[in-house]
Design an enzyme around this catalytic site. Structure first.
Site, PDB file in Angstrom:
ATOM      1  CG  HIS A 256      35.495 -12.534 -16.560  1.00 35.66           C
ATOM      2  ND1 HIS A 256      35.614 -11.866 -15.361  1.00 35.66           N
ATOM      3  CD2 HIS A 256      35.800 -13.827 -16.311  1.00 35.66           C
ATOM      4  CE1 HIS A 256      35.984 -12.734 -14.428  1.00 35.66           C
ATOM      5  NE2 HIS A 256      36.104 -13.926 -14.976  1.00 35.66           N
ATOM      6  CD  GLU A 311      35.417 -22.065 -18.196  1.00 31.98           C
ATOM      7  OE1 GLU A 311      36.484 -22.694 -18.291  1.00 31.98           O
ATOM      8  OE2 GLU A 311      34.540 -22.324 -17.367  1.00 31.98           O
TER       9      GLU A 311
HETATM   10  N1  ACO Z   1      27.922 -13.701 -25.829  1.00 34.24           N
HETATM   11  C1  ACO Z   1      26.983 -12.819 -26.219  1.00 34.24           C
HETATM   12  N2  ACO Z   1      26.554 -11.794 -25.456  1.00 34.24           N
HETATM   13  C2  ACO Z   1      27.109 -11.670 -24.243  1.00 34.24           C
HETATM   14  C3  ACO Z   1      28.102 -12.536 -23.766  1.00 34.24           C
HETATM   15  C4  ACO Z   1      28.502 -13.587 -24.615  1.00 34.24           C
HETATM   16  N3  ACO Z   1      29.426 -14.460 -24.229  1.00 34.24           N
HETATM   17  N4  ACO Z   1      28.463 -12.164 -22.526  1.00 34.24           N
HETATM   18  C5  ACO Z   1      27.720 -11.096 -22.217  1.00 34.24           C
HETATM   19  N5  ACO Z   1      26.907 -10.790 -23.255  1.00 34.24           N
HETATM   20  C6  ACO Z   1      25.939  -9.703 -23.331  1.00 34.24           C
HETATM   21  C7  ACO Z   1      24.763 -10.022 -22.403  1.00 34.24           C
HETATM   22  O1  ACO Z   1      23.751 -10.731 -23.086  1.00 34.24           O
HETATM   23  C8  ACO Z   1      24.315  -8.663 -21.979  1.00 34.24           C
HETATM   24  O2  ACO Z   1      23.469  -8.150 -22.951  1.00 34.24           O
HETATM   25  P1  ACO Z   1      22.079  -7.435 -22.527  1.00 34.24           P
HETATM   26  O3  ACO Z   1      22.526  -6.237 -21.738  1.00 34.24           O
HETATM   27  O4  ACO Z   1      21.426  -7.124 -23.810  1.00 34.24           O
HETATM   28  O5  ACO Z   1      21.353  -8.434 -21.669  1.00 34.24           O
HETATM   29  C9  ACO Z   1      25.596  -7.818 -22.001  1.00 34.24           C
HETATM   30  O6  ACO Z   1      26.534  -8.509 -22.825  1.00 34.24           O
HETATM   31  C10 ACO Z   1      26.194  -7.628 -20.638  1.00 34.24           C
HETATM   32  O7  ACO Z   1      26.426  -8.887 -20.071  1.00 34.24           O
HETATM   33  P2  ACO Z   1      26.192  -9.197 -18.541  1.00 34.24           P
HETATM   34  O8  ACO Z   1      25.065 -10.184 -18.422  1.00 34.24           O
HETATM   35  O9  ACO Z   1      26.108  -7.958 -17.753  1.00 34.24           O
HETATM   36  O10 ACO Z   1      27.541  -9.884 -18.181  1.00 34.24           O
HETATM   37  P3  ACO Z   1      27.834 -10.584 -16.802  1.00 34.24           P
HETATM   38  O11 ACO Z   1      28.924  -9.834 -16.157  1.00 34.24           O
HETATM   39  O12 ACO Z   1      26.637 -10.842 -15.972  1.00 34.24           O
HETATM   40  O13 ACO Z   1      28.275 -11.990 -17.352  1.00 34.24           O
HETATM   41  C11 ACO Z   1      29.354 -13.884 -18.098  1.00 34.24           C
HETATM   42  C12 ACO Z   1      29.543 -12.509 -17.447  1.00 34.24           C
HETATM   43  C13 ACO Z   1      28.323 -14.674 -17.282  1.00 34.24           C
HETATM   44  C14 ACO Z   1      30.673 -14.630 -18.058  1.00 34.24           C
HETATM   45  C15 ACO Z   1      28.866 -13.693 -19.545  1.00 34.24           C
HETATM   46  O14 ACO Z   1      29.798 -12.929 -20.256  1.00 34.24           O
HETATM   47  C16 ACO Z   1      28.550 -15.001 -20.247  1.00 34.24           C
HETATM   48  O15 ACO Z   1      27.455 -15.518 -20.101  1.00 34.24           O
HETATM   49  N6  ACO Z   1      29.526 -15.580 -21.027  1.00 34.24           N
HETATM   50  C17 ACO Z   1      29.296 -16.814 -21.714  1.00 34.24           C
HETATM   51  C18 ACO Z   1      29.471 -18.000 -20.775  1.00 34.24           C
HETATM   52  C19 ACO Z   1      30.921 -18.223 -20.369  1.00 34.24           C
HETATM   53  O16 ACO Z   1      31.836 -18.087 -21.166  1.00 34.24           O
HETATM   54  N7  ACO Z   1      31.099 -18.598 -19.084  1.00 34.24           N
HETATM   55  C20 ACO Z   1      32.421 -18.771 -18.483  1.00 34.24           C
HETATM   56  C21 ACO Z   1      32.774 -17.579 -17.658  1.00 34.24           C
HETATM   57  S1  ACO Z   1      34.428 -17.590 -17.110  1.00 34.24           S
HETATM   58  C22 ACO Z   1      34.386 -18.336 -15.585  1.00 34.24           C
HETATM   59  O17 ACO Z   1      33.540 -18.141 -14.771  1.00 34.24           O
HETATM   60  C23 ACO Z   1      35.403 -19.281 -15.252  1.00 34.24           C
END
Ligand code: ACO
Length: 374
Positions: A256, A311
């Site tokens: 998140h 989610e």
């Molecule tokens: N699985 C694997 N790796 C992850 C995940 C995940 N669910 N979430 C983040 N990471 C990794 C990213 O790949 C990133 O790695 P990198 O630095 O090597 O690129 C690192 O953790 C940091 O992540 P960010 O991209 O900075 O996280 P951000 O704050 O932009 O993203 C998000 C948050 C979009 C929710 C992300 O965690 C994600 O994509 N989750 C999966 C999709 C999801 O569950 N969406 C629903 C969100 S809840 C809502 O909006 C209602």
């Protein structure tokens, strides 16, 4: 490049004051309209939650009845909208596309309405748009809304054609109350941006629907359910997670932008979901998958704190209530439209045009080459 600090994704930037909800991402605390999320989720009808956001207080019994009946009177969609939803269903467009099309037409036949009336209308009509689309999608005739049923019950009734039992209504209502508002998430920011130009509430929610659709925001719970079923079938959660992470994929339902601990909404939805699983084995496989996934994500991204988000248990709860997974994101919108409209009204109350800057990284002073010389 022009001067000024670049902040991709506006992370950590505050751009509005709000009385609607507050997130403490470090402690994992969510407050909606002054109430802890669990308190609201457990006690409110959806109509009370919307009133709370619009008025910043709970309604009296008579105010609630007036509000409930006003919303119920705004539920119907016209023939033109039905035709669009039918076409969307026939072309197997996703539910969120159908909702965007229906939302855009929500002020048809409404005459001259003010922002408050527009807000009530879109809140009231979202379930009808989703249910009408779904009935066409499954080859059934749409079910007319019933004014005597409360918001959540009428939504399930329009989806299935049958008056739902109270357990299903309460399960859905817990969900609708839990996700109604959540700070300045991407779709809410979109809604505020649209009305900050002194555009209208219907335009704001239409744009917000498009924003919510993406998998990084509201599009995750359908894929979460597929994942939970696949893991239950294989009986190998560790293998599943390792394979996904090795392929560079993100695990849906985890991580998140704001929370660094487990999303507090996950606990509320987990408790509600647990009541629906006669197939306890499936529910157990969901909870043990969560433990395995969190451990492996910690190994995968040390220090990033990738915990369960809303989610993950949304998928379990909506599946338990009997909502088809094709409608999960649209159900999210059916709830969040309460937050979007409340934010739009709040923005209009003390408006300032939202207009950030970009950092230009292109060339300057190019000289024009005529087309036949390129
Ligand atoms: N699985 C694997 N790796 C992850 C995940 C995940 N669910 N979430 C983040 N990471 C990794 C990213 O790949 C990133 O790695 P990198 O630095 O090597 O690129 C690192 O953790 C940091 O992540 P960010 O991209 O900075 O996280 P951000 O704050 O932009 O993203 C998000 C948050 C979009 C929710 C992300 O965690 C994600 O994509 N989750 C999966 C999709 C999801 O569950 N969406 C629903 C969100 S809840 C809502 O909006 C209602």
């Amino acid at each position: 490049m022009s001067e000024g600090e670049l902040n991709r994704g506006l992370e950590g930037i505050r751009v509005a004051e709000t009385r609607l909800s507050d997130i403490d991402g470090e402690a994992g605390v969510l407050t909606i309209g002054g109430y802890p999320v669990a308190e609201l989720a457990r006690n409110a009808t959806y109509e009370e939650s919307v009133f709370l956001l619009f008025e910043d207080r709970l309604p009296t019994a008579s105010e609630l009845e007036e509000f409930r009946s006003d919303l119920a009177g705004r539920r119907a969609v016209g023939e033109e909208v039905r035709a669009v939803l039918k076409r969307a269903a026939e072309e197997e467009k996703p539910a969120m596309d159908a909702l965007r099309m229906g939302a855009a037409a929500a002020n048809l036949g409404a005459g001259e309405e003010d922002p408050e009336a527009d807000a009530r209308r879109v809140v009231a009509v979202f379930p009808t748009i989703v249910a009408t689309y779904w009935r066409y999608r499954v080859g059934e005739t749409p079910v007319e809304p019933r004014e005597d049923l409360r918001h959540a019950a009428n939504y399930l009734y329009m989806l299935t054609g049958e008056v739902p039992d109270e357990a299903a209504v309460q399960g859905l209502e817990t969900y609708l109350n839990t996700v109604i508002d959540h700070g300045l998430n991407a779709s809410t920011f979109t809604a505020r941006t649209v009305v900050s130009t002194e555009s209208d509430v219907v335009s704001a929610v239409t744009a917000a629907v498009g924003t919510l659709k993406g998998p990084l925001h509201g599009g995750a719970p359908g894929p979460v359910l597929d994942m939970l079923r696949a893991v239950h079938q294989s009986g190998d959660p560790e293998g599943y997670v390792r394979e996904k992470l090795a392929a560079g994929e993100r695990l849906m339902g985890f991580g998140h932008r704001v929370y660094r601990v487990r999303d507090p909404r996950a606990a509320v939805l987990e408790a509600a979901a647990s009541e629906f699983y006669g197939d306890a084995e499936f529910f157990e496989s969901i909870t043990s998958f969560e433990d395995v996934a969190v451990d492996l994500l910690a190994e995968h991204k040390p220090g990033r704190e990738l915990e369960t988000n809303v989610e993950f248990y949304t998928a379990a709860l909506l599946d338990g209530v009997g909502v088809p997974k094709e409608l999960f994101t649209a159900c999210f919108a059916v709830s969040r439209v309460g937050g979007w409209t409340a934010h739009a009204l709040e923005q209009l109350d003390d408006n300032r045009l939202i207009r950030p800057l970009s950092a230009y990284v292109g060339d300057h002073d190019r000289s024009w080459t005529p087309v036949d010389e390129r």
